[in-house]
Design a protein around this motif. Sequence first.
Motif, mmCIF file in Angstrom:
data_model
loop_
_atom_site.group_PDB
_atom_site.id
_atom_site.type_symbol
_atom_site.label_atom_id
_atom_site.label_comp_id
_atom_site.label_asym_id
_atom_site.label_seq_id
_atom_site.Cartn_x
_atom_site.Cartn_y
_atom_site.Cartn_z
ATOM 1 N N GLN A 79 0.814 -1.067 0.241
ATOM 2 C CA GLN A 79 -0.050 -0.023 -0.029
ATOM 3 C C GLN A 79 0.863 1.368 0.073
ATOM 4 O O GLN A 79 0.518 2.134 -0.705
ATOM 5 C CB GLN A 79 -1.004 0.002 1.073
ATOM 6 C CG GLN A 79 -1.899 -0.953 1.234
ATOM 7 C CD GLN A 79 -2.919 -1.263 2.385
ATOM 8 O OE1 GLN A 79 -2.559 -0.365 3.362
ATOM 9 N NE2 GLN A 79 -4.066 -1.715 2.248
ATOM 10 N N THR A 80 2.074 1.184 0.832
ATOM 11 C CA THR A 80 2.993 2.120 0.805
ATOM 12 C C THR A 80 3.518 2.233 -0.588
ATOM 13 O O THR A 80 3.657 3.568 -0.930
ATOM 14 C CB THR A 80 3.974 2.339 2.097
ATOM 15 O OG1 THR A 80 3.281 1.998 3.155
ATOM 16 C CG2 THR A 80 4.651 3.359 1.982
ATOM 17 N N SER A 81 3.823 1.513 -1.024
ATOM 18 C CA SER A 81 4.712 1.490 -2.444
ATOM 19 C C SER A 81 3.715 1.906 -3.497
ATOM 20 O O SER A 81 4.079 2.833 -4.261
ATOM 21 C CB SER A 81 5.081 -0.126 -2.718
ATOM 22 O OG SER A 81 5.775 0.040 -3.830
ATOM 23 N N ALA A 82 2.446 1.575 -3.352
ATOM 24 C CA ALA A 82 1.370 1.981 -4.396
ATOM 25 C C ALA A 82 1.303 3.498 -4.210
ATOM 26 O O ALA A 82 1.222 4.264 -5.357
ATOM 27 C CB ALA A 82 -0.039 1.272 -4.088
ATOM 28 N N VAL A 83 1.216 4.077 -2.911
ATOM 29 C CA VAL A 83 0.994 5.644 -2.754
ATOM 30 C C VAL A 83 2.288 6.221 -3.433
ATOM 31 O O VAL A 83 2.191 7.223 -4.183
ATOM 32 C CB VAL A 83 0.796 5.970 -1.362
ATOM 33 C CG1 VAL A 83 0.961 7.416 -1.169
ATOM 34 C CG2 VAL A 83 -0.693 5.301 -0.992
ATOM 35 N N GLY A 87 2.293 8.603 -6.711
ATOM 36 C CA GLY A 87 2.717 10.234 -6.415
ATOM 37 C C GLY A 87 3.784 10.524 -7.350
ATOM 38 O O GLY A 87 3.795 11.421 -8.064
ATOM 39 N N GLY A 88 4.833 9.641 -7.249
ATOM 40 C CA GLY A 88 6.022 9.840 -8.329
ATOM 41 C C GLY A 88 5.624 9.925 -9.813
ATOM 42 O O GLY A 88 6.321 10.695 -10.392
ATOM 43 N N LEU A 92 5.728 13.176 -12.195
ATOM 44 C CA LEU A 92 6.570 13.126 -13.621
ATOM 45 C C LEU A 92 5.596 13.522 -14.810
ATOM 46 O O LEU A 92 6.136 14.330 -15.467
ATOM 47 C CB LEU A 92 6.920 11.375 -13.584
ATOM 48 C CG LEU A 92 7.888 11.114 -14.751
ATOM 49 C CD1 LEU A 92 9.257 11.647 -14.312
ATOM 50 C CD2 LEU A 92 8.368 9.812 -14.699
ATOM 51 N N ALA A 93 4.469 13.076 -14.524
ATOM 52 C CA ALA A 93 3.433 13.634 -15.719
ATOM 53 C C ALA A 93 3.256 14.997 -15.584
ATOM 54 O O ALA A 93 3.185 15.760 -16.876
ATOM 55 C CB ALA A 93 2.149 13.015 -15.436
#
Length: 200
Positions: A79-83, A87-88, A92-93
């Motif tokens: 879950q932390t990795s997904a957030v 966000g990254g 980037l977009a």
Amino acid sequence: MFSCVGGFWALLAACLVAACGFGFLSPAWIVKGPRLHPAHDELSFGLLWPCPEAPGRRARCAALGGLGEFRQIPSGAWQTSAVLCSGGCALLAISCLLAITALFLPAGLCERRVCTLAGYMQTAAVFIMASGLLVYPFGLSSATVKKFCENSSIYYAGDCQIGWGYMLAIVGVMLSVFLPFFAKYAPKEHISPTPIPAIL
């Protein structure tokens, strides 16, 4: 007219945003399939949702990464990795849009500020996504993953293996490291008119 470095920077940023999106939505971050273990059905875990071996959902999982809710992600680390990764990717977009905008701005202070802002955003995106990728393997020790991938633990997938989605995300972050450097040299050089020599 935009500079060659600026054009390449914007193109690379757009490609890396696409790679980030594909990697983020990929259902294949951790895989276990019949090619590896003929006795088992195909199974994959994406960053967002697992794709269990339910016969009716396999095609949909392969296409969409499995649709579910955030709380269904089987590990707090995931879950932390997904957030962090989402966000990254968002940063980037946004920086990619700024890079494309900078191409059409006239040479000057405004263009330099846009390029500098985009470069800082790209640097932040790299650190945030890299943190997400480093946190992800901690989820391999969760009970849900151990149920499908025997002997898995932190940074060890057990009898599963790392899938193409995770590798694509890693390659995308590694290439994104170069974006801030291109941002520094992206602004067009301001050419001052040649002074007319004074006649004595």
